[in-house]
Scaffold this active site. Sequence first.
Site: not given
Ligand code: MOS
Length: 787
Positions: A749, A753
């Site tokens: 997954k 982030e």
């Molecule tokens: Mo990330 S904010 O898609 O580098």
Amino acid sequence: MVSDISRRGVLQGAVALGTLGYGGQAYADRAAIAVQKDYQASKPMTPYIGTPTSRVDGRAKVTGAAKYAGEFNATGLAYGSVVTSSIAKGRIARIDASEALRVDGMLDVFTHQNRPRMASTDSAYRDDVAPEGSPFRPLYDDRILFSGQPIALVVAEEPEIARFAASLVRVGYDEEAHVTDVYRQRNEAIPLEAPAKPAENPFAPPKPRGAAEKAFAAAEVRHQGEYYVPIEHHNPMEMYASTVIWDGGGKLTVYDKTQGVQNVQRYVCSVFDMKPDDVRVMSPFMGGGFGSGLRPQYQVALAVLAARALERSVRLVLTRQQMYVLGYRPAMIQRIELGAKAGGTLDAITHEAITVTSKYEAFHRQETAWSGLLYKCANAKYAHKLARLDLPTSCDMRCPSAATGVYALECAMDELAVALKLDPLELRLRCYSDRDQNADRPYSSKGLRDCYRQGAEAFGWDKRIPQPRSMRDGNDLVGWGMATGIWEALQMPIAVRIVLSANGHAEVSCATSDIGTGTYTIMTQVAADMLGLPLDSVTIKLGDSTLPQSPVEGGSWIAASVSNGIATTSDAVRKELLRLAKQMPNSPLADAAPDAVVLADGKLVSKRDASRAVSIADAMRHSAVDRIEQEKSTTFADDGSHAHNTHSALFVEVKVDEQLGVIRVTRVVSAVAAGRILNTKTAHSQIMGSVVWGIGMALHEETLVDHKFGRIMNANIAEYHVPVNADVHDIKVIFVDEPDEIINPLGIKGLGEIGIVGVAAAIANAIYHATGKRVRDLPITLDKLQR
Ligand code: MOS
């Protein structure tokens, strides 16, 4: 111009990005693409996937052997320095470079008046991930769109000469009135309407469900609150830089700091009307991007412009201050309304957001949709408006939309729990949903319950005393808070090439970037498993626009995409090896089907009978083949029947000095459900880093704009505060087991982030618990606490 075909490719790529994009709810419109599942048959033995493997590029990084964009050399290298606008809006009335040009060692000064020819249409400047609007064009004309805008490029024999001469460029302006304050623009903010076709704007707020207003009015318990997040900046350690090597005959090799070499390559070709073969963009290493490098940045355009004009190699490194115009997390005002039954179930959710962008591009993500997605609730309503300011365009910054939208939601949920006199974790459990509430469909996997359980246990949540100000440690008030995190598990079309040589070495290549996340390492692990080779027999090539197609590295989608891509291509390699093995006299694999063999220990081995095996070397030598080369594309079918998300539960302890208001985040437990974890060591570091950033978001980070001048006041990391070691205490990371048979064959997954989502809310909630004081605008500084 880029050919029609490749231009179409770009646009399709951009549409694919949008449709699959952040917080995207446009699932219905997703094209179902055939998935290549061949390799499922050859499930790896996995001696490396899932292990705490150290970075394969670690030694190169700590010894300085790893080179970054601003470190490549060339004979006759010239150096650029940028002159920037001191006003926020207006026109350049005059620009006088005569004094600068008289400095010894000066080569040239480029401005809008003498620049070489550049493309004149918006579409030529629109990169793969550009939002709607007119992209900024550096040195294009006399218009000033934001303070800090590049208005001249000074090029000299030495960087110091360039920088000194830049200080001698005299600029006169015709100034116009500007607005940079989101609160001043609040009533002028423009509503985003849901488009007829979701693909036209996948980031528009989702359709409402039920009757949220009525349900809210009738609710037994209500909470409403307004939450503010300021502008924040990415501040990667590495400066933005481009070294453009003049290869002669107009050919360029561009070393650029970017999250997408092919995106930059197409941009340079289209802005400067260059042939694709004449521009090669390289970015082998990157010292952090966090979204700021998804789009081509202006230094690459200026360095290319100068190299072509001077017909020599040019390097341009931006200063920290100059990097503050490269994009930022948009400031936002969010309003949340929650209506609940006294028993702690939700009846109504309303989420409204006003987010900041420039006057020339409409950047936004789906801040509000997370609220309707996460918890069981029959009625939900969203509104999103854009406040357009005389600032550069805002952009993606780590977990764009969720870091901020879920911050507001999770603070509001905490306030609702207080109103309900319910434990905040218990409230989440009562509102738990096994289905994606926006699209009413199941998740391919959702381990959030385990996150709550394991996180709470590791933290000792059951010892929490509910009453604020009831827990103490000497002079410190102690507070315990929690929050939920959620992010999308995205995957993108990608191509991987593998070259296997008879001596058992594999070179695996893909144009993706490693922005510091450890992509080299996970690619090595996956390839080693799939090809049955030791780690050190695998070499990874990436960050080069001439390599097989890759999307920009962002959205946490590369780990899943490139790993499954390696699996696809490995499968083709294995099949070719088997074809060769069958040609050997008395081959032990003569009648083996492709799916009945695996690669392990440098051999093709029958799954049924391990004694039936042929070494890679023997199979290739017998046919006098010294290399097998395969390149395959991998796409990810999605019929929209399942939601794909990662989740987390955050538990935080803060200690607040009662007299001084000083806040310390003394303990954090982050329990994450993110599918199969490829590398427990680098994954752990990812989440730890995210938590540290969450501490920054909660307590430190804020870009301050002097609205009189429309100028950022703290464009440096002395005055833009980020957590330092003394701010970081005990952080515990837990990965819950979350097998996912649906999302992709490897069950990956991605987790670049998810780690930041919920952290700021959990800290804010802990501060409330410690002090009884609710601060709803970030960062929570001691003056706000003492007010
Ligand atoms: Mo990330 S904010 O898609 O580098």
